[in-house]
Scaffold this active site. Structure first.
Site, mmCIF file in Angstrom:
data_model
loop_
_atom_site.group_PDB
_atom_site.id
_atom_site.type_symbol
_atom_site.label_atom_id
_atom_site.label_comp_id
_atom_site.label_asym_id
_atom_site.label_seq_id
_atom_site.Cartn_x
_atom_site.Cartn_y
_atom_site.Cartn_z
ATOM 1 C CG HIS A 70 -2.512 -0.965 1.125
ATOM 2 N ND1 HIS A 70 -2.715 -1.246 2.183
ATOM 3 C CD2 HIS A 70 -2.476 -1.778 -0.333
ATOM 4 C CE1 HIS A 70 -3.771 -2.230 1.745
ATOM 5 N NE2 HIS A 70 -3.664 -3.223 0.130
ATOM 6 C CG ASP A 79 -5.183 -6.582 -1.529
ATOM 7 O OD1 ASP A 79 -4.859 -6.817 -2.744
ATOM 8 O OD2 ASP A 79 -4.307 -7.776 -1.198
#
Length: 267
Positions: A89, A144
């Site tokens: 991320h 995700d």
């Protein structure tokens, strides 16, 4: 520096990052994600780099997370996934915050987090062989890699729901029609097409492109009045750059501008 799971090259003002685990269809393991974070930060910080390309080696762009590693860490899977996603991320954030254009060159499959990486890039060129699928719910997971953020913004909520719930596989042409990619080219022409786009952008007004990118991301959550104020502030900053002066001068002289990416013009 040398990477074990990536190839990082710089030619002129264009940096190319190639995911390099072709035997695993460039599936993301812990080492690759950590190396990817390191290299995107390096591209972000290198002022000589004015455009970045992300591609995959072999027959795939990226098949998503390395499921074999998930199996190896079954007993500590929650901790393993959290650590993996902290780095992944951060990669996505760095791509989005990078003040220079990032282009995905997608050949073969882009699945799961691989599709997320492609969506996080500013522009995407797909080979005819490219295939896009969310794939998460096939192994009992939600999305995700920023996929739940980018997908509805690119294709709309209904289509995002369909792709996420059913794992429908989109062809390159369908991905273009749905807004996931900008162009579709032949497999043989993918590298040439991506290089041409990157080199064109690398000769552009780098600071202005970066500020335009920032404005487009701001527009998602700003009111019209706030966004116009954001525009006014960034245009005022841009008006002080060497690139602005060169652009105006070139316009007056009816020639092609030669942008340098410098922050300030001369006195």
């Amino acid at each position: 520096m040398a990477y074990k799971t990536l190839i990082h090259t710089i030619k002129g003002s264009v940096a190319t990052i190639t995911l390099n685990r072709p035997d695993r269809y460039n599936a993301l393991n812990k080492q690759m994600v950590e190396e990817l974070l390191e290299v995107v930060i390096a591209c972000h910080e290198d002022r000589a780099v004015r455009a970045v390309v992300l591609m995959g080696a072999g027959q795939a762009f990226c098949a998503g997370g390395d499921v074999r590693e998930f199996i190896e860490h079954t007993d500590t899977i929650a901790l393993y996934v959290k650590r993996l996603l902290m780095s992944l991320h951060s990669v996505i954030t760095c791509i989005c915050r990078m003040s220079k254009p990032v282009i995905a060159g997608v050949g073969g499959v882009a699945a799961g987090a691989g599709m997320g990486l492609a969506m996080a890039c500013d522009l995407a060129v797909a080979a005819e062989s490219a295939r896009f699928t969310m794939a998460y719910t096939k192994i009992g997971l939600p999305p995700d890699a920023g996929s739940s953020y980018f997908l509805p913004r690119l294709v709309g909520l209904r289509r995002a729901m369909e792709l996420t719930f059913t794992n429908r596989v989109l062809t390159a042409e369908e991905a273009k029609e749905w807004g996931l990619v900008n162009r579709v080219v032949s497999d043989a022409g993918l590298v040439t097409a991506v290089d041409a786009m990157a080199n064109e952008l690398a000769t552009g007004p780098t600071l202005a492109l970066g500020w335009a990118k920032r404005l487009l991301f701001m527009s998602d959550h700003a009111s019209m009045e706030t966004q116009m104020e954001n525009e006014a502030q960034l245009i005022a900053l841009s008006s002080q750059t060497a690139d602005f002066r060169e652009g105006v001068q070139a316009f007056a002289e009816k020639r092609t501008p030669v942008f340098s990416g410098q922050e300030r013009g001369g006195s």
